[in-house]
Design an enzyme around this catalytic site. Structure first.
Site, short mmCIF file in Angstrom:
data_model
loop_
_atom_site.label_atom_id
_atom_site.label_comp_id
_atom_site.label_asym_id
_atom_site.label_seq_id
_atom_site.Cartn_x
_atom_site.Cartn_y
_atom_site.Cartn_z
N CYS A 43 172.77 4.17 24.27
CA CYS A 43 171.45 4.73 23.77
C CYS A 43 171.84 5.96 22.85
O CYS A 43 171.18 6.21 21.72
CB CYS A 43 170.50 4.91 24.94
SG CYS A 43 169.09 6.45 24.25
N CYS A 48 169.67 3.87 20.48
CA CYS A 48 168.61 4.57 20.01
C CYS A 48 168.69 5.89 19.32
O CYS A 48 167.75 6.15 18.39
CB CYS A 48 167.77 4.87 21.22
SG CYS A 48 168.01 3.73 22.63
N LYS A 51 170.28 5.61 15.97
CA LYS A 51 169.26 4.74 15.00
C LYS A 51 168.19 5.63 14.38
O LYS A 51 167.77 5.42 13.24
CB LYS A 51 168.94 3.55 15.93
CG LYS A 51 167.98 2.71 15.14
CD LYS A 51 166.59 2.84 15.52
CE LYS A 51 166.10 3.30 16.96
NZ LYS A 51 165.86 2.22 18.04
N ALA A 115 186.95 1.32 34.80
CA ALA A 115 186.85 1.01 36.43
C ALA A 115 186.32 -0.42 36.47
O ALA A 115 185.60 -0.65 36.15
CB ALA A 115 185.97 2.17 37.00
N GLY A 179 164.97 -9.66 15.79
CA GLY A 179 164.70 -8.84 16.99
C GLY A 179 164.63 -7.26 16.39
O GLY A 179 164.53 -6.96 15.21
N TYR A 180 164.51 -6.36 17.35
CA TYR A 180 164.53 -5.16 17.29
C TYR A 180 165.32 -4.49 16.24
O TYR A 180 165.19 -3.82 15.59
CB TYR A 180 164.61 -4.30 18.60
CG TYR A 180 163.80 -4.31 19.53
CD1 TYR A 180 162.94 -2.98 19.75
CD2 TYR A 180 163.53 -5.29 20.65
CE1 TYR A 180 161.95 -3.15 20.57
CE2 TYR A 180 162.38 -5.07 21.56
CZ TYR A 180 161.73 -3.92 21.70
OH TYR A 180 160.71 -3.70 22.49
N ALA A 182 167.77 -6.18 14.03
CA ALA A 182 167.73 -6.71 12.87
C ALA A 182 166.90 -6.01 11.97
O ALA A 182 167.22 -5.54 10.82
CB ALA A 182 167.37 -8.32 12.64
N VAL A 183 165.42 -5.87 12.60
CA VAL A 183 164.43 -5.48 11.85
C VAL A 183 164.65 -3.94 11.59
O VAL A 183 164.44 -3.37 10.34
CB VAL A 183 162.98 -5.47 12.70
CG1 VAL A 183 161.85 -4.66 12.18
CG2 VAL A 183 162.58 -7.14 12.36
N GLU A 184 164.96 -3.17 12.41
CA GLU A 184 165.09 -1.45 12.32
C GLU A 184 166.22 -1.42 11.23
O GLU A 184 166.17 -0.58 10.53
CB GLU A 184 165.38 -1.05 13.66
CG GLU A 184 164.29 -0.85 14.64
CD GLU A 184 164.69 -0.49 16.12
OE1 GLU A 184 163.77 -0.09 16.80
OE2 GLU A 184 165.83 0.00 16.46
N HIS A 439 139.62 13.97 14.99
CA HIS A 439 139.47 13.27 13.62
C HIS A 439 140.03 14.71 12.71
O HIS A 439 140.13 15.76 13.01
CB HIS A 439 138.12 13.45 13.04
CG HIS A 439 137.60 13.23 11.91
ND1 HIS A 439 137.92 11.71 11.43
CD2 HIS A 439 137.16 13.88 11.07
CE1 HIS A 439 137.27 11.86 10.11
NE2 HIS A 439 137.07 13.01 9.74
N GLU A 444 142.34 7.84 15.75
CA GLU A 444 140.77 7.68 16.35
C GLU A 444 140.33 6.33 15.96
O GLU A 444 139.14 5.93 16.65
CB GLU A 444 140.01 8.77 15.26
CG GLU A 444 139.91 8.16 13.70
CD GLU A 444 139.32 9.31 12.95
OE1 GLU A 444 137.86 9.73 13.33
OE2 GLU A 444 139.59 9.99 12.32
P1 NDP Z 1 166.42 -9.18 20.42
O1 NDP Z 1 166.41 -10.03 21.63
O2 NDP Z 1 165.23 -8.31 20.29
O3 NDP Z 1 166.56 -9.93 19.14
C1 NDP Z 1 167.49 -11.13 18.88
C2 NDP Z 1 167.33 -11.83 17.64
O4 NDP Z 1 168.25 -12.91 17.53
C3 NDP Z 1 166.04 -12.72 17.97
O5 NDP Z 1 165.39 -12.74 16.71
C4 NDP Z 1 166.63 -14.19 18.07
O6 NDP Z 1 165.75 -15.46 18.05
C5 NDP Z 1 167.96 -14.11 17.58
N1 NDP Z 1 169.01 -15.14 17.91
C6 NDP Z 1 169.39 -15.04 19.33
N2 NDP Z 1 170.36 -15.68 19.17
C7 NDP Z 1 170.57 -16.50 17.93
C8 NDP Z 1 171.43 -17.43 17.58
N3 NDP Z 1 172.40 -17.92 18.36
N4 NDP Z 1 171.20 -17.63 16.09
C9 NDP Z 1 170.15 -17.11 15.23
N5 NDP Z 1 169.40 -16.19 15.97
C10 NDP Z 1 169.67 -15.87 17.23
O7 NDP Z 1 167.91 -8.43 20.31
P2 NDP Z 1 168.51 -7.24 19.65
O8 NDP Z 1 169.93 -7.53 19.33
O9 NDP Z 1 167.69 -6.97 18.34
O10 NDP Z 1 168.24 -6.10 20.66
C11 NDP Z 1 168.77 -6.16 21.73
C12 NDP Z 1 168.02 -5.37 22.86
O11 NDP Z 1 168.08 -4.02 22.66
C13 NDP Z 1 166.53 -5.69 22.61
O12 NDP Z 1 166.01 -6.86 23.54
C14 NDP Z 1 165.81 -4.37 23.05
O13 NDP Z 1 165.48 -4.67 24.45
C15 NDP Z 1 167.00 -3.40 22.87
N6 NDP Z 1 166.80 -2.43 21.53
C16 NDP Z 1 165.31 -1.73 21.94
C17 NDP Z 1 165.13 -0.74 20.60
C18 NDP Z 1 163.80 -0.17 20.77
O14 NDP Z 1 163.23 0.09 21.88
N7 NDP Z 1 163.31 0.34 19.66
C19 NDP Z 1 165.89 -0.89 19.69
C20 NDP Z 1 167.05 -1.73 19.47
C21 NDP Z 1 167.46 -2.56 20.40
P3 NDP Z 1 164.58 -15.65 18.63
O15 NDP Z 1 163.55 -14.68 18.56
O16 NDP Z 1 164.27 -16.98 18.10
O17 NDP Z 1 165.15 -15.93 20.20
#
Ligand code: NDP
Length: 462
Positions: A43, A48, A51, A115, A179-180, A182-184, A439, A444
């Site tokens: 984190c 976090c 990021k 450890a 996921g989180y 990739a998008v961020e 407001h 709101e």
């Molecule tokens: P996520 O679980 O969010 O996303 C993983 C992504 O990878 C999904 O889109 C998944 O697809 C895809 N995927 C998994 N395996 C494969 C594969 N073999 N081939 C192709 N695509 C694949 O994980 P992240 O790595 O983004 O983040 C890890 C964790 O860290 C998150 O679960 C979250 O809890 C935490 N995090 C939280 C944040 C926040 O609170 N803002 C920020 C960053 C991380 P599919 O959806 O189809 O399974």
């Protein structure tokens, strides 16, 4: 004090580990905490915190553009990646110092080494080779990015770990995952001017979120110039003669970039931890199996945070650590509550969410009311920026309980925190309705959506 060297030995100096070590030490227990890298864990060091700093950095070019609509003339601007990385490093070093200080002040012994378990009550300190004993052991070693070892060329790719410290800002990047992370990062890199492509195997990014949030964010990201390829995966990464990377995709495409980042989930970091020596059981993903009090199958050994693969979020690890302290050292058995965890995706715009998505609620409840508002945020009126905010409440028509609240828009994460309290308290839509609006705010809308946008009965939208 028992016949052990320590009352508590914590392996892993991240969010959960540090919290448990600090609290146990402040209760007078003899505590040691070992960390092989830096205190603060994912984190603070490479998750976090950096990021969010990068998110701020990546938003400035839009602020500069938006300023014109408000009468400002902003002079020539430029961005210096190494200055950002250096500033980030300074802040992370400061925070790491605070973590160490907190442990130190509480009287916990800080041991800088990897450890590993040597037995049910013993730990091997790799730097010195010494074996120490403890009455209780906490494993809080977190997780590590899935390296996707089956992908030819995966060794040419980076993960979020490296993304924070790249020597140069890439001209173009391909990010795999939806996921989180990739998008961020797609939003961060795009905001910093990088040509960004996100490739995701499914039909729509952020598979576990409400569909309006997913679609709305997808459109907003594309409007910012991020290329999003769904239903596709990278099958091979290689280096071309110019030293650039080529990602060949399943659909036959070739993506050329300076960096390819894999964000395909995070795996529990249990390999080589000596779990077998102590007899600690793991699941098929390598996560340590624990009961509701974070107890492993071995008496005296506990685990929490990402290494248990329950919910991979910092506040969850901290909460689990605090429950452990209550249970083991305060005679107050407390198990972590993993229900209704509010969370935010720091995409641009943000997503803030708590509770059930519309689709999940429709699977569990027979009669739903969906309240949905979509509007242009006020700031965008003068700036002229084409953007929208979406807010959604999912309500159980039977008892009026709000089952889910979802926001796409500025400060959605901040709003999700407050909404988390309302859902946790079991608030109904009537509670929302009788709450006076603040407001003029975007929030709101949450208390002024008086009529349902539509209903869902037995899974059918009507
Ligand atoms: P996520 O679980 O969010 O996303 C993983 C992504 O990878 C999904 O889109 C998944 O697809 C895809 N995927 C998994 N395996 C494969 C594969 N073999 N081939 C192709 N695509 C694949 O994980 P992240 O790595 O983004 O983040 C890890 C964790 O860290 C998150 O679960 C979250 O809890 C935490 N995090 C939280 C944040 C926040 O609170 N803002 C920020 C960053 C991380 P599919 O959806 O189809 O399974």
């Amino acid at each position: 004090m028992t016949g052990f060297d320590y009352d508590l030995f914590v392996i892993g100096g991240g969010s959960g580990g540090v919290r448990s070590a600090r609290l146990a030490a402040s209760l007078g227990k003899k505590v040691a905490i070992a960390e092989e890298y830096r205190f603060g864990g994912t984190c603070v060091i490479r998750g976090c915190v950096p990021k969010k700093l990068f998110v701020y950095a990546s938003q400035f070019h839009e602020h500069f553009e938006d300023a014109a609509g408000y009468g400002w003339t902003v002079g020539e601007t430029s961005f210096d990646w190494s200055a950002l990385v250096a500033a980030k490093d300074k802040e992370i070093a400061r925070l790491e110092g605070l973590y160490r200080k907190g442990l130190d002040n509480a009287g916990a012994e800080i041991i800088e080494t990897r450890a590993e378990l040597a037995g049910p009550n013993s730990i091997r300190l790799l730097k010195s080779g010494k074996v120490v004993t403890a009455e209780k052991i906490v494993i809080a070693v977190g997780g590590a990015p899935n390296p996707h070892a089956a992908l030819p060329g995966h060794e040419l790719c980076i993960s979020s770990n490296e993304a924070f410290d790249l020597k140069e800002l890439p001209r173009a990047i391909v990010i795999a995952g939806g996921g989180y992370i990739a998008v961020e990062f797609a939003n961060i890199f795009r905001g910093l001017g990088v040509e960004t492509t996100l490739i995701y195997r499914g039909a729509e990014i952020l598979s576990r979120f409400d569909h309006d949030m997913r679609r709305g964010l997808h459109e907003a990201m594309e409007a910012k110039g991020i290329r999003i390829l769904c239903h596709d995966v990278i099958e091979e990464v290689s280096k071309d003669s110019d030293g650039r990377l080529v990602a060949r995709t399943k659909s036959g495409g070739e993506l050329v970039a300076d960096q390819v980042m894999l964000a395909l989930g995070r795996d529990p970091y249990t390999k080589g931890l000596g779990l077998e020596a102590a007899g600690v059981e793991t699941n098929e993903r390598g996560a340590i199996i624990v009961d509701r009090y974070s107890r492993t199958n071995v008496p005296g050994i506990f685990a929490f945070g990402d290494v248990t693969d329950r919910v991979q979020l910092t506040p969850v690890a901290i909460h689990e650590a605090m429950c452990f302290i209550e249970t083991e050292y305060k005679n107050n058995p407390t198990s972590p509550d993993h229900d209704l965890i509010a969370t935010a995706v720091f995409s641009q715009p943000e997503i803030g969410t708590v509770g059930l998505s519309e689709d999940d609620a429709a699977k569990r409840f027979t009669d739903l009311e969906v309240y949905r508002a979509q509007f242009r945020p006020m700031k965008a009126t003068l700036s002229g920026r084409a953007e929208k905010t979406i807010m959604k409440l999912i309500v159980n028509a039977e008892d009026r309980k709000v089952l889910g609240a979802h926001i796409l828009g500025h400060d959605a994460g901040e709003m999700a925190q407050i909404l988390g309290i309302t859902l946790k308290a079991g608030c109904t839509k009537d509670d929302f309705d009788r709450t006076m609006a603040v407001h003029p705010t975007a929030a709101e809308e949450l208390v002024t959506m008086y009529s349902p946008s539509y209903r869902i009965k037995n899974g059918e939208r009507i």
